[in-house]
Design a protein around this motif. Structure first.
Motif, PDB file in Angstrom:
ATOM      1  N   GLY A 296      -6.544  30.886 -11.592  1.00 30.95           N
ATOM      2  CA  GLY A 296      -5.699  31.663 -10.563  1.00 30.95           C
ATOM      3  C   GLY A 296      -6.403  32.483  -9.660  1.00 30.95           C
ATOM      4  N   SER A 297      -5.783  33.003  -8.666  1.00 33.22           N
ATOM      5  CA  SER A 297      -6.580  33.718  -7.710  1.00 33.22           C
ATOM      6  C   SER A 297      -5.643  34.807  -6.782  1.00 33.22           C
ATOM      7  CB  SER A 297      -7.317  32.901  -6.595  1.00 33.22           C
ATOM      8  OG  SER A 297      -6.329  31.769  -5.965  1.00 33.22           O
ATOM      9  N   PHE A 298      -6.089  35.952  -6.424  1.00 31.55           N
ATOM     10  CA  PHE A 298      -5.416  36.723  -5.506  1.00 31.55           C
ATOM     11  C   PHE A 298      -6.175  37.432  -4.649  1.00 31.55           C
ATOM     12  CE2 PHE A 298      -5.954  38.711  -9.740  1.00 31.55           C
ATOM     13  CZ  PHE A 298      -6.492  40.002  -9.133  1.00 31.55           C
ATOM     14  N   LEU A 299      -5.580  37.940  -3.821  1.00 33.62           N
ATOM     15  CA  LEU A 299      -6.491  38.738  -2.579  1.00 33.62           C
ATOM     16  C   LEU A 299      -5.933  40.277  -2.809  1.00 33.62           C
ATOM     17  CD1 LEU A 299      -8.492  38.690  -0.269  1.00 33.62           C
ATOM     18  CD2 LEU A 299      -6.500  38.188   1.249  1.00 33.62           C
ATOM     19  N   THR A 300      -6.886  41.246  -3.016  1.00 36.85           N
ATOM     20  CA  THR A 300      -6.313  42.561  -3.236  1.00 36.85           C
ATOM     21  C   THR A 300      -7.353  43.564  -2.478  1.00 36.85           C
ATOM     22  OG1 THR A 300      -5.681  44.279  -4.993  1.00 36.85           O
ATOM     23  CG2 THR A 300      -7.647  42.941  -5.284  1.00 36.85           C
ATOM     24  N   ASP A 302     -10.020  46.908  -2.184  1.00 39.35           N
ATOM     25  CA  ASP A 302     -11.083  47.290  -3.114  1.00 39.35           C
ATOM     26  C   ASP A 302     -10.771  47.339  -4.606  1.00 39.35           C
ATOM     27  OD1 ASP A 302     -12.911  47.223  -0.847  1.00 39.35           O
ATOM     28  OD2 ASP A 302     -12.955  49.216  -0.483  1.00 39.35           O
ATOM     29  N   LEU A 303     -11.477  46.810  -5.430  1.00 37.97           N
ATOM     30  CA  LEU A 303     -11.558  46.827  -6.793  1.00 37.97           C
ATOM     31  C   LEU A 303     -11.543  48.292  -7.384  1.00 37.97           C
ATOM     32  CD1 LEU A 303     -12.889  43.665  -8.037  1.00 37.97           C
ATOM     33  CD2 LEU A 303     -10.602  43.894  -7.840  1.00 37.97           C
ATOM     34  N   THR A 304     -10.502  48.540  -8.331  1.00 38.70           N
ATOM     35  CA  THR A 304     -10.504  49.885  -9.096  1.00 38.70           C
ATOM     36  C   THR A 304     -11.762  49.530 -10.251  1.00 38.70           C
ATOM     37  OG1 THR A 304      -8.732  49.377 -10.652  1.00 38.70           O
ATOM     38  CG2 THR A 304      -8.587  50.547  -8.354  1.00 38.70           C
ATOM     39  N   ILE A 322     -14.385  35.204 -14.263  1.00 41.22           N
ATOM     40  CA  ILE A 322     -13.755  35.969 -13.502  1.00 41.22           C
ATOM     41  C   ILE A 322     -14.588  36.564 -12.081  1.00 41.22           C
ATOM     42  CG2 ILE A 322     -12.160  38.081 -13.037  1.00 41.22           C
ATOM     43  CD1 ILE A 322     -11.503  37.991 -15.634  1.00 41.22           C
ATOM     44  N   GLY A 323     -14.310  36.212 -11.106  1.00 45.47           N
ATOM     45  CA  GLY A 323     -15.282  36.258  -9.817  1.00 45.47           C
ATOM     46  C   GLY A 323     -14.836  37.605  -8.806  1.00 45.47           C
ATOM     47  N   PHE A 324     -15.474  38.103  -8.462  1.00 45.13           N
ATOM     48  CA  PHE A 324     -14.826  39.178  -7.227  1.00 45.13           C
ATOM     49  C   PHE A 324     -15.764  38.915  -6.061  1.00 45.13           C
ATOM     50  CE2 PHE A 324     -14.792  41.694 -11.282  1.00 45.13           C
ATOM     51  CZ  PHE A 324     -13.472  41.452 -11.391  1.00 45.13           C
ATOM     52  N   LYS A 325     -15.131  38.791  -4.909  1.00 42.26           N
ATOM     53  CA  LYS A 325     -15.847  38.492  -3.519  1.00 42.26           C
ATOM     54  C   LYS A 325     -15.270  39.309  -2.388  1.00 42.26           C
ATOM     55  CE  LYS A 325     -17.064  34.846  -0.337  1.00 42.26           C
ATOM     56  NZ  LYS A 325     -17.105  33.161  -0.269  1.00 42.26           N
ATOM     57  N   LYS A 326     -15.947  40.059  -1.678  1.00 44.09           N
ATOM     58  CA  LYS A 326     -15.425  40.931  -0.748  1.00 44.09           C
ATOM     59  C   LYS A 326     -15.076  39.858   0.207  1.00 44.09           C
ATOM     60  CE  LYS A 326     -15.913  44.655   0.098  1.00 44.09           C
ATOM     61  NZ  LYS A 326     -14.859  45.886  -0.030  1.00 44.09           N
ATOM     62  N   LYS A 329     -13.164  44.396   5.450  1.00 41.85           N
ATOM     63  CA  LYS A 329     -13.670  45.597   5.181  1.00 41.85           C
ATOM     64  C   LYS A 329     -13.135  46.330   3.827  1.00 41.85           C
ATOM     65  CE  LYS A 329     -14.795  47.253  10.034  1.00 41.85           C
ATOM     66  NZ  LYS A 329     -14.363  48.216  11.021  1.00 41.85           N
ATOM     67  N   LYS A 330     -11.827  45.934   3.511  1.00 40.71           N
ATOM     68  CA  LYS A 330     -11.062  46.615   2.515  1.00 40.71           C
ATOM     69  C   LYS A 330     -10.517  45.699   1.411  1.00 40.71           C
ATOM     70  CE  LYS A 330     -11.318  50.952   3.577  1.00 40.71           C
ATOM     71  NZ  LYS A 330     -11.823  52.114   2.862  1.00 40.71           N
ATOM     72  N   GLY A 331     -10.758  44.223   1.573  1.00 39.09           N
ATOM     73  CA  GLY A 331     -10.442  43.313   0.780  1.00 39.09           C
ATOM     74  C   GLY A 331     -11.304  42.671  -0.283  1.00 39.09           C
ATOM     75  N   THR A 332     -10.537  42.031  -1.391  1.00 37.63           N
ATOM     76  CA  THR A 332     -11.510  41.328  -2.412  1.00 37.63           C
ATOM     77  C   THR A 332     -10.679  40.202  -2.935  1.00 37.63           C
ATOM     78  OG1 THR A 332     -12.399  43.647  -3.221  1.00 37.63           O
ATOM     79  CG2 THR A 332     -12.515  41.674  -4.678  1.00 37.63           C
TER      80      THR A 332
END
Length: 342
Positions: A296-300, A302-304, A322-326, A329-332
């Motif tokens: 799965g994937s989603f755009l959110t 900045d991560l808490t 589980i990967g996180f990519k900026k 400026k404010k999205g992940t």
């Protein structure tokens, strides 16, 4: 036995709830130490203890350390069984967090469960029942889990006493989903919920929200809720292409109606500016069902720290990355995929 440090990351109750759910789903016993180490006071509160006992009830688990203020817990589940369950919480603690502990294990039995909850429904440190009904459960339905929720009465702090029921249709497996684009906000609505309080409180909240956001009168409403004690929640719902986002502010003693509305308006404007589909609260809740679906994937935003910690716990149990990519400026961008077997 999987050993978990409850002080890692955000060091709160989410570590406990996710670990219990995953222990049942994978049939792996766990030991958690330093429970809620970064909260004051640390250890199990009534709502956390209720989650432990609910998890044990649906899985016939052997448990030790299930006592108020306990900072260590062992939990050894057998098999999860669908059925009819009542999960009482005598305090105003969050019954929605108890639900989130047992929901996915019960749903993945493939059978129907009928659940009754008592306790808090609208709590400052937990998703309110409105979030479950309009955001979380519809997302689960996209993944194959159908449900029906009915609130009998609301439970506000400190009186509690809320009552609600849920029918959960089980599935064998979850469908992968993604939330990568938002599109325009198609509909917006704000409701000032009041229980045993003057309508003037809700009128002030809605007037301030209207002044800040320029929403029309047709998009604003006051609703009375049956409840054991007094309470107030200002709940805004934003409808986008893929789902609904729920943003909530709570009336508290010593906090003006205008300040409650300002906090909601600030959060709405933050969501609008970020132009991402998934808000910060849903981001945390999406990780586990997506991991169970295998991808799965989603755009959110900045991560808490909450979300980052939940990801670490999930990866201790499931063969996923589980990967996180900026993004900007404010999205992940958050991606979940199965680990490759070498």
């Amino acid at each position: 036995m999987i050993e978990i440090d409850g002080s890692q990351g955000e060091g709160g109750g989410q570590i406990l709830r996710s670990s219990l759910s995953l222990s049942i789903l994978t049939k792996q016993p766990i030991r958690i130490d330093n429970l809620r180490a970064k909260r004051r006071p640390p250890g199990l509160k009534a709502q956390h203890l209720a989650a432990v006992r609910a998890a044990a009830a649906i899985s016939e688990a052997e448990v030790s350390g299930d006592a108020l203020h306990s900072q260590s817990l062992t939990f050894a589940p057998k098999s999860c069984k669908a059925g009819e369950y009542t999960f009482p919480l005598e305090t105003a603690g969050s019954s929605t967090l108890v639900f989130q502990t047992v929901a996915l294990p019960l749903a993945l039995t493939g059978e129907v469960s009928r659940l009754s909850f008592t306790g808090g429904t609208h709590n400052t440190q937990a998703p309110p029942l409105d979030f479950l009904e309009r955001t979380y459960l519809p997302v689960l339905e996209k993944m194959g889990i159908r449900s029906r929720l009915e609130m009998k009465s609301a439970g506000f702090y400190p009186a509690g006493g809320g009552e609600w029921e849920l029918e959960l249709q089980g599935v064998e497996r979850l469908n992968p989903v993604e939330f990568l684009e938002r599109g325009p906000i198609a509909e917006r609505r704000a409701v000032a919920y009041l229980a045993n309080l003057s309508h003037h409180i809700g009128e002030r909240e809605l007037q301030q929200l209207q002044d800040r956001l320029n929403w029309s009168a047709e998009e604003l409403a006051i609703e009375e809720l049956p409840s054991r004690g007094p309470g107030n929640a200002l709940v805004a719902t934003l409808t986008v292409d893929s789902h609904q986002e729920v943003i909530t502010g709570f009336g508290e003693k010593g906090v003006s109606s205008e300040r409650v509305a300002d906090a909601v308006a600030d959060a709405i404007q933050q969501y609008q500016r970020a132009k991402v589909p998934v808000g910060i609260h849903l981001a945390d809740q999406l990780l586990l069902p997506m991991a169970l679906a295998g991808k799965g994937s989603f755009l959110t935003h900045d991560l808490t720290q909450h979300t980052k910690t939940n990801a670490k716990v999930i990866q201790k149990f499931l063969p996923v990355k589980i990967g996180f990519k900026k993004k900007g400026k404010k999205g992940t961008l958050v991606t979940i995929e199965a680990n490759e077997i070498s």
